[in-house]
Design an enzyme around this catalytic site. Structure first.
Site, PDB file in Angstrom:
ATOM      1  N   TYR A 283       0.857  -1.199   0.000  1.00 35.47           N
ATOM      2  CA  TYR A 283       0.000   0.000   0.000  1.00 35.47           C
ATOM      3  C   TYR A 283       0.890   1.245   0.000  1.00 35.47           C
ATOM      4  O   TYR A 283       1.655   1.485   0.940  1.00 35.47           O
ATOM      5  CB  TYR A 283      -0.911   0.030   1.224  1.00 35.47           C
ATOM      6  CG  TYR A 283      -1.890  -1.125   1.346  1.00 35.47           C
ATOM      7  CD1 TYR A 283      -2.283  -1.885   0.242  1.00 35.47           C
ATOM      8  CD2 TYR A 283      -2.450  -1.452   2.580  1.00 35.47           C
ATOM      9  CE1 TYR A 283      -3.183  -2.942   0.375  1.00 35.47           C
ATOM     10  CE2 TYR A 283      -3.352  -2.507   2.714  1.00 35.47           C
ATOM     11  CZ  TYR A 283      -3.704  -3.246   1.603  1.00 35.47           C
ATOM     12  OH  TYR A 283      -4.594  -4.297   1.740  1.00 35.47           O
TER      13      TYR A 283
ATOM     14  N   SER B 285     -12.885  -4.787   2.628  1.00 39.65           N
ATOM     15  CA  SER B 285     -13.884  -4.023   1.865  1.00 39.65           C
ATOM     16  C   SER B 285     -15.309  -4.359   2.307  1.00 39.65           C
ATOM     17  O   SER B 285     -16.191  -4.629   1.479  1.00 39.65           O
ATOM     18  CB  SER B 285     -13.722  -4.256   0.346  1.00 39.65           C
ATOM     19  OG  SER B 285     -12.425  -3.917  -0.090  1.00 39.65           O
TER      20      SER B 285
ATOM     21  N   GLY C 138     -18.071  -2.582   0.672  1.00 43.78           N
ATOM     22  CA  GLY C 138     -18.092  -2.631  -0.792  1.00 43.78           C
ATOM     23  C   GLY C 138     -17.288  -1.498  -1.393  1.00 43.78           C
ATOM     24  O   GLY C 138     -17.732  -0.849  -2.345  1.00 43.78           O
TER      25      GLY C 138
ATOM     26  N   GLY D 188     -16.834   1.294  -0.218  1.00 43.38           N
ATOM     27  CA  GLY D 188     -17.547   2.556  -0.009  1.00 43.38           C
ATOM     28  C   GLY D 188     -18.889   2.607  -0.698  1.00 43.38           C
ATOM     29  O   GLY D 188     -19.766   3.394  -0.332  1.00 43.38           O
TER      30      GLY D 188
HETATM   31  N1  LIG Z   1      -6.333  -8.289   1.345  1.00 42.68           N
HETATM   32  C1  LIG Z   1      -6.670  -7.588   0.298  1.00 42.68           C
HETATM   33  O1  LIG Z   1      -6.456  -7.964  -0.848  1.00 42.68           O
HETATM   34  C2  LIG Z   1      -7.352  -6.258   0.514  1.00 42.68           C
HETATM   35  C3  LIG Z   1      -7.971  -5.598  -0.546  1.00 42.68           C
HETATM   36  C4  LIG Z   1      -8.613  -4.381  -0.288  1.00 42.68           C
HETATM   37  C5  LIG Z   1      -8.613  -3.855   0.985  1.00 42.68           C
HETATM   38  N2  LIG Z   1      -7.986  -4.504   1.999  1.00 42.68           N
HETATM   39  C6  LIG Z   1      -7.959  -3.982   3.363  1.00 42.68           C
HETATM   40  O2  LIG Z   1      -9.300  -3.804   3.803  1.00 42.68           O
HETATM   41  C7  LIG Z   1      -9.498  -2.473   4.249  1.00 42.68           C
HETATM   42  C8  LIG Z   1     -10.933  -2.059   3.997  1.00 42.68           C
HETATM   43  O3  LIG Z   1     -11.296  -2.211   2.643  1.00 42.68           O
HETATM   44  P1  LIG Z   1     -11.508  -0.974   1.668  1.00 42.68           P
HETATM   45  O4  LIG Z   1     -10.904   0.248   2.266  1.00 42.68           O
HETATM   46  O5  LIG Z   1     -11.062  -1.436   0.346  1.00 42.68           O
HETATM   47  O6  LIG Z   1     -13.080  -0.859   1.531  1.00 42.68           O
HETATM   48  P2  LIG Z   1     -14.301  -0.462   2.480  1.00 42.68           P
HETATM   49  O7  LIG Z   1     -13.882  -0.518   3.871  1.00 42.68           O
HETATM   50  O8  LIG Z   1     -15.409  -1.303   2.025  1.00 42.68           O
HETATM   51  O9  LIG Z   1     -14.597   1.034   2.022  1.00 42.68           O
HETATM   52  C9  LIG Z   1     -13.656   2.072   2.092  1.00 42.68           C
HETATM   53  C10 LIG Z   1     -14.210   3.266   1.362  1.00 42.68           C
HETATM   54  O10 LIG Z   1     -15.437   3.643   1.971  1.00 42.68           O
HETATM   55  C11 LIG Z   1     -15.361   4.977   2.423  1.00 42.68           C
HETATM   56  N3  LIG Z   1     -16.047   5.036   3.729  1.00 42.68           N
HETATM   57  C12 LIG Z   1     -15.694   4.386   4.869  1.00 42.68           C
HETATM   58  N4  LIG Z   1     -16.595   4.623   5.831  1.00 42.68           N
HETATM   59  C13 LIG Z   1     -17.533   5.433   5.276  1.00 42.68           C
HETATM   60  C14 LIG Z   1     -18.709   6.030   5.785  1.00 42.68           C
HETATM   61  N5  LIG Z   1     -19.114   5.800   7.038  1.00 42.68           N
HETATM   62  N6  LIG Z   1     -19.441   6.832   4.952  1.00 42.68           N
HETATM   63  C15 LIG Z   1     -19.045   7.038   3.678  1.00 42.68           C
HETATM   64  N7  LIG Z   1     -17.920   6.504   3.144  1.00 42.68           N
HETATM   65  C16 LIG Z   1     -17.179   5.703   3.946  1.00 42.68           C
HETATM   66  C17 LIG Z   1     -13.892   5.317   2.540  1.00 42.68           C
HETATM   67  O11 LIG Z   1     -13.750   6.702   2.365  1.00 42.68           O
HETATM   68  P3  LIG Z   1     -12.462   7.565   2.815  1.00 42.68           P
HETATM   69  O12 LIG Z   1     -11.263   6.853   2.237  1.00 42.68           O
HETATM   70  O13 LIG Z   1     -12.720   8.875   2.202  1.00 42.68           O
HETATM   71  O14 LIG Z   1     -12.441   7.602   4.289  1.00 42.68           O
HETATM   72  C18 LIG Z   1     -13.331   4.499   1.381  1.00 42.68           C
HETATM   73  O15 LIG Z   1     -13.518   5.193   0.169  1.00 42.68           O
HETATM   74  C19 LIG Z   1      -8.457  -1.674   3.486  1.00 42.68           C
HETATM   75  O16 LIG Z   1      -8.161  -0.436   4.106  1.00 42.68           O
HETATM   76  C20 LIG Z   1      -7.286  -2.624   3.487  1.00 42.68           C
HETATM   77  O17 LIG Z   1      -6.567  -2.517   4.710  1.00 42.68           O
HETATM   78  C21 LIG Z   1      -7.374  -5.710   1.771  1.00 42.68           C
END
Ligand SMILES: NC(=O)c1ccc[n+]([C@@H]2O[C@H](COP(=O)([O-])OP(=O)(O)OC[C@H]3O[C@@H](n4cnc5c(N)ncnc54)[C@H](OP(=O)(O)O)[C@@H]3O)[C@@H](O)[C@H]2O)c1
Length: 333
Positions: free
Chosen positions: A54, A202, A205, A207
């Site tokens: 990352y 995620s 989804g 976001g």
């Molecule tokens: N192992 C893997 O292959 C893999 C792949 C993807 C992710 N991950 C890990 O999983 C974590 C979470 O997944 P993710 O970040 O991809 O997706 P997520 O948690 O489903 O969504 C994150 C997105 O949603 C937004 N968001 C979060 N809370 C919100 C709320 N209450 N209201 C409106 N928007 C909101 C965030 O905005 P802002 O950024 O503007 O705050 C960001 O754009 C990552 O940070 C990473 O550490 C792992």
């Protein structure tokens, strides 16, 4: 915050995904990101999720800076295996050979500024290296005290079994949310049989399930979802809006937000499940933690599950190259 146990590791019931603080989702703001991590720790979050890929290492540095004075309060999870071409970070190879595992951990320890990693994942399975070799090398890191618990990300059921035969695997980190349910049939039951905790990534989804993205124009320039995520492409996104509309209607009935209901649904999948919603803003963090207060009955879960049509969301989770790395099989020795 209540705690949950994943494969022996005790953590707050909700973790914090730190990826978007440094890359992939536009709007980097390091000061607010560090403040978000501090707020999370103050509210009982203990599991912080990062990876050496990352921001090409900068996310580990940010997390390390943020927890410098609070190391004993936090379980740091990071990952290795995705090797990026420095001239074109979009070009990636996957490595799980023993020499690479030994080399990668040193980089993560240095960037995080810690003497051990609490949970060390292979980010993607290396389809050219037997999983026994990879996990064997990871197990040596545990013996050396550099790592406490081991995990795999997006591994298939057979790989989980082979890995767990070498060393206990504490956690499987895979995408799991209302619109990404493919691990439920075979992988989750196998993980449970093997005592492996589940860390859904995620869970919002990316976001979308918050209702924040109504059109591609809601994604800022440089946001990878605009170019690299099939579900966020115009036609798919338009179709997927029905999911968020249905979710919002159910959320309104309870006086919560769509994102909170989506998170509560993930949290109710089992006591061995610790989702890691990602945000770089305190405001969203507080909203997401609020989802822990939502109680759902079996009937609620069924109704919420129905917001996604039986045919699934429109569009794959990743483009073709990314999908080819999901659930990959490794050679046998
Ligand atoms: N192992 C893997 O292959 C893999 C792949 C993807 C992710 N991950 C890990 O999983 C974590 C979470 O997944 P993710 O970040 O991809 O997706 P997520 O948690 O489903 O969504 C994150 C997105 O949603 C937004 N968001 C979060 N809370 C919100 C709320 N209450 N209201 C409106 N928007 C909101 C965030 O905005 P802002 O950024 O503007 O705050 C960001 O754009 C990552 O940070 C990473 O550490 C792992």
């Amino acid at each position: 915050m209540d705690t949950r146990t994943i494969g022996g590791l005790i953590v707050g019931a909700q973790g914090l995904g730190c990826m978007g603080m440094s890359e992939f989702y536009a709007g980097r703001d390091d000061a607010e990101s560090v403040a978000t991590i501090h707020e999370a720790l103050d509210r009982g979050v203990t599991l912080l999720d990062t990876s050496d890929m990352y921001g090409s290492g900068t996310n580990e540095e940010l997390v390390g800076r943020a927890v410098k004075d609070r190391r004993d309060q936090v379980a740091i999870a990071t990952k290795f295996a995705v090797v990026r071409d420095p001239d074109n970070p979009a070009n990636r190879t996957i490595r799980g050979d023993a020499a690479y595992v030994k080399q990668a951990v040193e980089g993560s320890l240095r960037r995080l500024g810690v003497d051990h990693i609490d949970l060390y994942y292979q980010h993607r399975v290396d389809q050219n290296t037997p999983i026994e070799e990879t996990v064997g090398a990871m197990a040596e890191l545990v013996a050396e005290g550099k790592v406490r618990y081991l995990g795999l990300s997006e591994a298939g059921a057979d790989t989980l079994r082979r890995a767990a035969a070498v060393h206990p695997i504490a956690a499987l980190q895979s995408e799991w949310s209302l619109w990404s349910r493919d691990i439920e049939t075979e992988i989750v039951p196998t993980a449970r049989e093997l005592g492996i905790g589940i860390v859904p990534y995620s869970p919002l989804g990316r976001g979308f399930l918050t209702g924040r993205y109504q059109s591609t124009s809601d994604l800022d320039d440089g946001d990878f979802r605009a170019v690299g995520q099939p579900r966020f492409q115009e036609e798919n996104l338009r179709q997927n809006l029905a999911i968020v509309d249905a979710l919002r209607a159910l959320a309104d009935e309870r006086g919560v937000t769509a994102g909170q209901l989506a998170l509560a649904w993930v949290q109710h999948q089992g006591a061995d499940v610790v989702p890691i919603p990602g945000t770089k803003r305190r405001e969203y963090l507080v909203e997401n933690i609020g989802a822990l207060d939502i109680e759902l009955s079996e009937e609620d879960l069924r109704r919420i599950g129905e917001v996604v049509p039986a045919t699934g969301a429109a569009g794959e989770r990743y483009p073709e190259a990314g999908m080819s790395q999901i659930g990959g099989v490794t050679p046998t020795r």
